[in-house]
Write an enzyme that holds these catalytic residues in place. Sequence first.
Site, PDB file in Angstrom:
ATOM      1  N   THR A  90       0.853  -1.020  -0.157  1.00 25.34           N
ATOM      2  CA  THR A  90      -0.087   0.051   0.302  1.00 25.34           C
ATOM      3  C   THR A  90       1.035   1.485   0.094  1.00 25.34           C
ATOM      4  O   THR A  90       1.747   0.861   0.744  1.00 25.34           O
ATOM      5  CB  THR A  90      -0.573  -0.175   1.054  1.00 25.34           C
ATOM      6  OG1 THR A  90      -1.397   1.504   2.096  1.00 25.34           O
ATOM      7  CG2 THR A  90      -0.221  -0.245   2.418  1.00 25.34           C
TER       8      THR A  90
ATOM      9  N   CYS B 101      -1.249   4.796  -5.542  1.00 24.27           N
ATOM     10  CA  CYS B 101      -1.702   3.627  -4.812  1.00 24.27           C
ATOM     11  C   CYS B 101      -1.650   2.362  -5.958  1.00 24.27           C
ATOM     12  O   CYS B 101      -2.057   2.038  -6.849  1.00 24.27           O
ATOM     13  CB  CYS B 101      -3.496   5.066  -5.087  1.00 24.27           C
ATOM     14  SG  CYS B 101      -4.725   3.763  -4.370  1.00 24.27           S
TER      15      CYS B 101
END
Length: 238
Positions: free
Chosen positions: A86, A200
Amino acid sequence: MTGARTLGLLGGMSWESTAEYYRLLNRGVADRLGGLHSARLVMHSVDFAEVAAMQQAGDWRAAGALLAGAAAGLERIGAAAIVLATNTMHQVASDIEAAITVPLLHIVDPTGEALARCGVRRAGLLGTRYTMELPFWRERLQVRYGIDLVVPDERDRALVHRVIFDELCRGRIEPASRTEYVAVVDRLRDAGAEAVIFGCTEIGLLLRPDDVPLRAFDTTALHAGAAVSFSLAEEVRR
């Protein structure tokens, strides 16, 4: 594959992108070694709802403690490095690093190296609102690689963030959102960006590099590639 190092994959944020990491890590090892080879992995997948609530509350201390404990557990069962799957939660990278003795393979580094190799000095960043607004991405990229970031304006940041949480993290790929993201990249180009970072880990599920009018750098693919290099004891930045 004797001597390959085991990777500790810390995921679930979201599981949609963690599944892509799993695919890329195994494909990367198979491509380099051939045959039936696959990646040596141990994984801890958190409940993203809990982490998202901490993000929304700005409780980064609790989030850091949660992920630090998970990373330490991966080290105890044999991980030679931690891959935090992440971008946003690299906000708590220092908490994780303080809890382990093995490397945390930081997601900014392979992206910064790739941008620098291509001579990019000013890059646009797409990501969650936290990634675009908090300093952890901007500072590491500037200090280590001399590259400045351009982020979308407030309206576009809200759009990018909403699509990530309401669609991509839930497995929804909407053509209309792809069109909106391309328009955001157009505006980043107008603001002086020479390239765009898919900052992202879900964005690569929506956009391909050839969808956008700037050269694109997908952090998921670059991060997974660096992790494969580490596992196979190839040269990788620490």
